[in-house]
Design a protein around this motif. Structure first.
Motif, mmCIF file in Angstrom:
data_model
loop_
_atom_site.group_PDB
_atom_site.id
_atom_site.type_symbol
_atom_site.label_atom_id
_atom_site.label_comp_id
_atom_site.label_asym_id
_atom_site.label_seq_id
_atom_site.Cartn_x
_atom_site.Cartn_y
_atom_site.Cartn_z
ATOM 1 N N GLU A 163 43.140 45.686 29.743
ATOM 2 C CA GLU A 163 44.584 45.931 29.769
ATOM 3 C C GLU A 163 45.336 44.652 30.137
ATOM 4 O O GLU A 163 46.384 44.348 29.555
ATOM 5 N N ASN A 164 44.792 43.870 31.053
ATOM 6 C CA ASN A 164 45.407 42.590 31.403
ATOM 7 C C ASN A 164 45.362 41.626 30.223
ATOM 8 O O ASN A 164 46.330 40.895 29.977
ATOM 9 N N ASP A 165 44.249 41.610 29.484
ATOM 10 C CA ASP A 165 44.147 40.774 28.285
ATOM 11 C C ASP A 165 45.235 41.149 27.276
ATOM 12 O O ASP A 165 45.880 40.276 26.689
ATOM 13 N N GLU A 166 45.444 42.438 27.090
ATOM 14 C CA GLU A 166 46.479 42.904 26.167
ATOM 15 C C GLU A 166 47.865 42.459 26.622
ATOM 16 O O GLU A 166 48.698 42.050 25.804
ATOM 17 N N LYS A 167 48.111 42.526 27.918
ATOM 18 C CA LYS A 167 49.402 42.072 28.455
ATOM 19 C C LYS A 167 49.581 40.575 28.236
ATOM 20 O O LYS A 167 50.681 40.115 27.908
ATOM 21 N N ALA A 168 48.511 39.800 28.420
ATOM 22 C CA ALA A 168 48.591 38.349 28.227
ATOM 23 C C ALA A 168 48.881 38.014 26.768
ATOM 24 O O ALA A 168 49.713 37.137 26.479
ATOM 25 N N GLN B 12 51.343 26.732 32.234
ATOM 26 C CA GLN B 12 51.606 27.535 33.421
ATOM 27 C C GLN B 12 50.516 28.587 33.591
ATOM 28 O O GLN B 12 49.771 28.876 32.657
ATOM 29 N N THR B 13 50.456 29.150 34.763
ATOM 30 C CA THR B 13 49.504 30.213 35.052
ATOM 31 C C THR B 13 50.231 31.548 35.048
ATOM 32 O O THR B 13 51.310 31.677 35.616
ATOM 33 N N LEU B 14 49.633 32.529 34.371
ATOM 34 C CA LEU B 14 50.154 33.890 34.332
ATOM 35 C C LEU B 14 49.209 34.794 35.114
ATOM 36 O O LEU B 14 47.994 34.599 35.070
ATOM 37 N N THR B 15 49.740 35.784 35.776
ATOM 38 C CA THR B 15 48.923 36.739 36.511
ATOM 39 C C THR B 15 49.346 38.145 36.114
ATOM 40 O O THR B 15 50.538 38.463 36.118
ATOM 41 N N PHE B 16 48.345 38.958 35.755
ATOM 42 C CA PHE B 16 48.603 40.350 35.404
ATOM 43 C C PHE B 16 47.683 41.242 36.228
ATOM 44 O O PHE B 16 46.530 40.903 36.466
ATOM 45 N N THR B 17 48.213 42.390 36.640
ATOM 46 C CA THR B 17 47.447 43.364 37.404
ATOM 47 C C THR B 17 47.587 44.723 36.728
ATOM 48 O O THR B 17 48.704 45.149 36.416
ATOM 49 N N SER B 18 46.461 45.361 36.483
ATOM 50 C CA SER B 18 46.450 46.700 35.909
ATOM 51 C C SER B 18 45.121 47.360 36.256
ATOM 52 O O SER B 18 44.403 46.886 37.132
ATOM 53 N N GLU B 19 44.777 48.397 35.533
ATOM 54 C CA GLU B 19 43.563 49.136 35.845
ATOM 55 C C GLU B 19 42.295 48.519 35.265
ATOM 56 O O GLU B 19 41.200 48.889 35.664
ATOM 57 N N VAL C 43 42.865 45.679 38.927
ATOM 58 C CA VAL C 43 42.218 44.427 38.596
ATOM 59 C C VAL C 43 43.315 43.392 38.371
ATOM 60 O O VAL C 43 44.286 43.665 37.673
ATOM 61 N N THR C 44 43.148 42.228 38.948
ATOM 62 C CA THR C 44 44.089 41.124 38.744
ATOM 63 C C THR C 44 43.359 39.992 38.027
ATOM 64 O O THR C 44 42.267 39.618 38.426
#
Length: 138
Positions: free
Chosen positions: A70-75, A59-66, A24-25
């Motif tokens: 998990e992306n919310d946690e990374k952000a 700025q825009t950040l992009t995270f990809t995970s399962e 998921v991105t």
């Protein structure tokens, strides 16, 4: 029969191996998510120039995970890293009494609404954690 079994086995392996690689991105915004103030007394340009020299801003950040979670946690973790670099006392000097700006990380819900995962509210004399989930932009 062996040929048919081999073909079915091949497609089964292909199907099963493809299922394990789902990712998921998600895209997030980091920067000014909302503000209140007039443009006369607060030095918004000075605030933005100064904060931009310290951290990622608008700025825009992009995270990809399962998963999205998990992306919310990374952000949020990335936001915490950025927030740790801030000189909050200096940033507050740019803001007039009664005005505030929220530096945070979140994602767009609609054209003029953000869901804020985490944010800091800068006012003229304090920095507090932003305590709402949604922010409307102008």
């Amino acid at each position: 029969m062996k040929k048919l079994t081999s073909i079915l086995l091949f497609f089964s392996i292909l199907l099963l191996s493809g299922c394990g690689n789902k990712t998921v991105t998600n895209h997030y915004s980091i920067g000014c998510l909302t503000f209140k103030g007039n443009l006369v007394y607060s030095d918004w340009e000075g605030f933005e120039a100064y904060i931009s020299s310290l951290v990622d801003y608008n700025q825009t950040l992009t995270f990809t995970s399962e998963s999205k979670e998990e992306n919310d946690e990374k952000a949020v973790a990335y936001f915490n890293e950025q927030a740790a670099k801030l000189d909050t006392d200096s940033l507050c000097t740019f803001i007039a009494p009664g005005d505030y700006i929220v530096y945070g990380v979140g994602y767009s819900v609609s054209e003029n609404s953000f869901y804020i995962l985490k944010g800091l509210t800068f006012s003229c004399d304090t920095v507090t954690e932003y305590d709402e989930q949604f922010a409307l932009t102008n």
